[in-house]
Design an enzyme around this catalytic site. Structure first.
Site, PDB file in Angstrom:
ATOM      1  N   LYS A   1       5.273  -2.403   8.109  1.00  0.00           N
ATOM      2  CA  LYS A   1       6.401  -1.803   7.407  1.00  0.00           C
ATOM      3  C   LYS A   1       7.589  -2.761   7.486  1.00  0.00           C
ATOM      4  O   LYS A   1       8.033  -3.132   8.571  1.00  0.00           O
ATOM      5  CB  LYS A   1       6.765  -0.454   8.016  1.00  0.00           C
ATOM      6  CG  LYS A   1       7.832   0.308   7.225  1.00  0.00           C
ATOM      7  CD  LYS A   1       8.019   1.696   7.807  1.00  0.00           C
ATOM      8  CE  LYS A   1       9.072   2.477   7.025  1.00  0.00           C
ATOM      9  NZ  LYS A   1       9.279   3.822   7.591  1.00  0.00           N
TER      10      LYS A   1
ATOM     11  N   ASP B   1      11.369  14.675   7.435  1.00  0.00           N
ATOM     12  CA  ASP B   1      10.706  14.224   6.208  1.00  0.00           C
ATOM     13  C   ASP B   1       9.211  14.571   6.238  1.00  0.00           C
ATOM     14  O   ASP B   1       8.370  13.744   5.897  1.00  0.00           O
ATOM     15  CB  ASP B   1      10.901  12.718   6.034  1.00  0.00           C
ATOM     16  CG  ASP B   1      10.752  12.274   4.578  1.00  0.00           C
ATOM     17  OD1 ASP B   1      10.784  13.150   3.683  1.00  0.00           O
ATOM     18  OD2 ASP B   1      10.597  11.065   4.336  1.00  0.00           O
TER      19      ASP B   1
ATOM     20  N   ILE C   1       0.826  -1.222   0.000  1.00  0.00           N
ATOM     21  CA  ILE C   1       0.000   0.000   0.000  1.00  0.00           C
ATOM     22  C   ILE C   1       0.850   1.257   0.000  1.00  0.00           C
ATOM     23  O   ILE C   1       0.311   2.366  -0.031  1.00  0.00           O
ATOM     24  CB  ILE C   1      -0.951   0.017   1.211  1.00  0.00           C
ATOM     25  CG1 ILE C   1      -0.179  -0.128   2.522  1.00  0.00           C
ATOM     26  CG2 ILE C   1      -1.996  -1.067   1.085  1.00  0.00           C
ATOM     27  CD1 ILE C   1      -1.047  -0.015   3.762  1.00  0.00           C
TER      28      ILE C   1
ATOM     29  N   GLY D   1      11.754   1.385   3.473  1.00  0.00           N
ATOM     30  CA  GLY D   1      10.892   0.249   3.760  1.00  0.00           C
ATOM     31  C   GLY D   1       9.636   0.238   2.918  1.00  0.00           C
ATOM     32  O   GLY D   1       9.223   1.259   2.383  1.00  0.00           O
TER      33      GLY D   1
END
Length: 717
Positions: A409, A503, A386, A392
């Protein structure tokens, strides 16, 4: 060993080898004979489904009705192509079953509603019922249709004694529901456009049927509908399962986003949430294929042909038999000893590694087993992917023990990826905030590190902004911005150690069932002590969100996160990506120049006194101008090139909710305030890092390496 004894041993070993290969085939036959059925969207092939009427595939989901912007009436069905055994031959006891599915009802015209959809059990694989209130379950003819259905009705129909236009009901050969419940009692609105999750569980031994409904991926403790029904009165030995939906002069689109199903004849218990057999579903004929020959090419010997082995063994006499038995026992004892020794060494090594990791994350909610997560993601099936985060890949999973839907993850298989994962694990494990993605647990086995999060049903902010059929409403956008600002204020000023996310971008902002923001992906995050200068590193993040001083020195701080948040604010308010690859394709902006960098474009409009021209045109001016102006000014203040001029995130929260005024934002874009002494110090402290950064930037400028969920950005890592 004597040749004679070896010749006697060979048939036994051959027979043992063949029996070992035959066991999986036998177990598969037993599974088929038991009448159990299990499958899900992650393992089904297109040929495993029958699409009838208006039903069609669309972007990985099944839509039961047409995608039309003008009202129409129609119906469609999707069925699992193979019949499911619901009664054993000679017995009236029905099978137990459970099913989990996610669906959404999207209306292209909010004033045009009706009629709904239903989970369906039907003896007919070709029939499609009528449009309107019949939900595609029943035809227009007077002859009644046999079916069992759990309906999700979006239109109140007096003819069928509906209680309202937002209910769930159990239909038994009739559109007048035998049992019905109001979904408003649990604050679920079928017409909201949000993804709705449903669990239907039937116990064949007791006749108890329960229906659970929620926006969340966690099954509610209390069902919305509970009843007892003798299903044997309504099903044949074999029935088809699937979904049916219809419209009644409306523009409703009924989408099945996910579906898993399991049935069983185990007495006294309902089957657990489905754990499909991938091999069986992707190759239904595998169980019927002939057993392969183990002999050399041209041999006609088959598995289970015992005559050749038996005759060869008997020719050797009783002494040979005794020798074979003794040699076999000796061989097996040696093999078992070696296996146990190797296995114990491996277990000790893995346990030591796991214990070392566990000591550092003792505050984690739960340690999952690798087997659990492998089963939940169907062996990390590519159909379950998804998204892709920093270092990852993220998979959708369904936990086999309770049916909870999760996001898993999985660390990239490289040293850097594992280091980033351990960083993410150690940081987010100690964080608790309503606007951060909740970490359910972790796993460190077989050399892999896995993180388990809550799955956010409404996906990421960038998908909601740029890939949704309908524009994200302004009140949702404002709530999202306040949530992310609150999360960053917590990370920067309220944690024991300051956390720099590094991020912050729209693809790392996830949306729960109520469109509340959850900041995620801490793979690049760093912890620093409060009031301490950050160390220089290689610049990491996505172009368009990176502060200029961070690009220059590699030193991330809370103010670099503020700059990234400013870019997100402008992205949300303007409906544009921070960096647009093909500016020409988007046309000229309001200033007559090509729009490539969003921050520069908005500064240009502000300089010309036309700031509101930056507002997303898809909103249709359905917002308060004063509120939009305030949000745009907050975005400019946060994305100022002047490091010292940017506000703190705590101040940003106050500005967004109207508790504090926005500071004066100059019409001309400020210049970067970075002294020569600061630059020289940074170069002296981290010359090698700056060189690496320059190399990385050079590569980034020539290649378009970015995560798949952020096609507009160039990743710098």
């Amino acid at each position: 060993m004597p040749r004679k004894r070896m010749s006697g041993l060979r048939p036994i070993l051959l027979l043992a080898h063949r029996l070992a290969l035959l066991l999986p085939l036998c177990s598969s036959i037993v599974r088929t004979a038991s009448g159990a059925t299990e499958f899900d969207f992650g393992t089904l092939m297109l040929t495993s489904l029958k699409l009838l009427g208006d039903a069609h595939w669309s972007n990985g989901s099944v839509r039961l009705t047409r995608d039309l912007a003008v009202p129409y009436s129609g119906a469609g069905r999707v069925l699992y192509s193979e019949p499911v055994r619901f009664r054993r031959e000679g017995s009236r006891s029905p099978a137990s079953f459970s099913t989990f599915f996610s669906f959404s009802v999207i209306n292209l015209n909010p004033s045009s509603i009706g009629a709904g959809l239903a989970f369906l059990i039907s003896p007919d694989a070709e029939f499609v019922g009528g449009a309107g209130g019949s939900l595609g379950l029943q035809g227009e003819s007077a002859s009644p249709q046999r079916f069992v259905a759990v309906e999700f009705d979006t239109l109140m129909d007096v003819e069928f004694k509906d209680i309202n236009g937002n209910h769930v009901g159990l239909d038994l050969n009739s559109l007048v529901s035998a049992e019905v419940s109001d979904l408003g009692s649990i604050d679920v609105d079928l017409k909201s456009g949000n993804v709705v999750n449903a669990w239907i569980i039937f116990d064949g031994s007791t006749g108890d049927l329960t229906v659970h409904i929620s926006y969340s991926n966690l099954k509610p403790k209390t069902p919305i509908l509970t009843t007892n029904v003798d299903l044997s009165l309504y099903v044949n030995d074999f029935m088809y399962v699937g979904f049916s939906g219809s419209t009644q002069g409306s523009t409703e689109i009924h989408s099945i986003e996910w579906w898993s199903f399991s049935s069983s004849f185990d007495s006294g218990t309902s089957p657990p949430p489905p754990v499909p057999n991938t091999t069986t579903l992707t190759n239904p004929s595998a169980n019927q294929s002939p057993a392969p020959s183990l002999g050399p090419s041209g041999s006609k010997e088959k598995i289970g042909d015992k005559s050749s082995c038996h005759n060869e063994l008997c020719k050797q006499g009783p002494g040979a038999v005794a020798g074979v038995v003794t040699a076999s026992a000796f061989f097996l004892a040696i093999f078992a000893g070696v296996f146990i020794w190797v296995y114990s060494k491996k277990v000790k090594r893995v346990k030591k590694s796991s214990d070392t990791l566990a000591s550092g994350v003792i505050r984690m909610p739960k340690e999952f087993t690798y087997r659990e997560l492998k089963s939940a993601t169907k062996c990390f099936n590519s159909n379950r992917i998804i998204g892709h985060g920093a270092f990852g890949t993220v998979y959708k999973g369904v936990l086999p023990d309770n049916g909870d839907v999760i996001a898993v993850k999985r660390c990239s298989h490289n040293c850097q990826g594992k280091a980033e994962f351990l960083s993410e694990l150690s940081i987010i494990g100690s964080l608790r905030h309503r606007n951060l993605v909740r970490l359910q647990g972790w796993c460190h086995e077989k050399g892999e590190i896995l993180l388990v999060y809550d799955l956010m049903p409404n996906g990421s902010l960038d998908k909601a902004l740029f890939e949704s059929r309908t524009p994200l409403p302004w009140h949702h956008r404002k709530k999202i911005l306040v949530g992310v600002a609150s999360a960053l204020a917590y990370l920067h000023q309220e944690c024991e150690n300051q956390v720099i996310h590094r991020d912050v971008k729209s693809s790392n902002i996830l949306l729960d069932e109520g469109f509340n923001a959850r900041l995620g992906d801490f793979g690049l995050a760093r912890q620093v002590e409060h009031d301490k200068s950050p160390d220089a590193t290689v610049a990491a993040g996505t172009m368009g969100y990176l502060a200029p001083e961070y690009l220059l020195t590699g030193r991330a701080s809370d103010k670099t996160d503020v700059f990234s948040f400013g870019a997100v604010v402008l992205e949300v308010a303007c409906g544009r990506r921070p960096i647009e690859k093909d500016a020409a394709a988007n046309g000229s902006n309001a200033t007559g120049r090509k729009a490539s960098n969003l921050v520069e474009w908005v500064w240009g409009l502000h300089r010309e006194g036309r700031l509101l021209a930056a507002a997303d045109p898809r909103l249709g001016r359905e917002f308060e101008e004063a509120e939009m102006r305030r949000v745009l000014l907050v975005g400019l203040a946060c994305s100022s090139p002047d490091y010292d001029a940017r506000p703190t995130m705590r101040a940003v929260v106050q500005m967004l909710v109207g508790e504090a005024p926005v500071p004066a934002v100059p019409r001309a874009r400020p210049s970067m305030s970075f002294s020569t002494s600061q630059l020289l110090l940074s170069l002296q402290d981290s010359m090698s890092d700056c060189n690496a950064m320059a190399t990385t930037l050079s590569v980034s400028s020539m290649t378009s390496e970015g995560h798949s969920y952020c096609p507009a950005g160039h990743e710098i890592v």
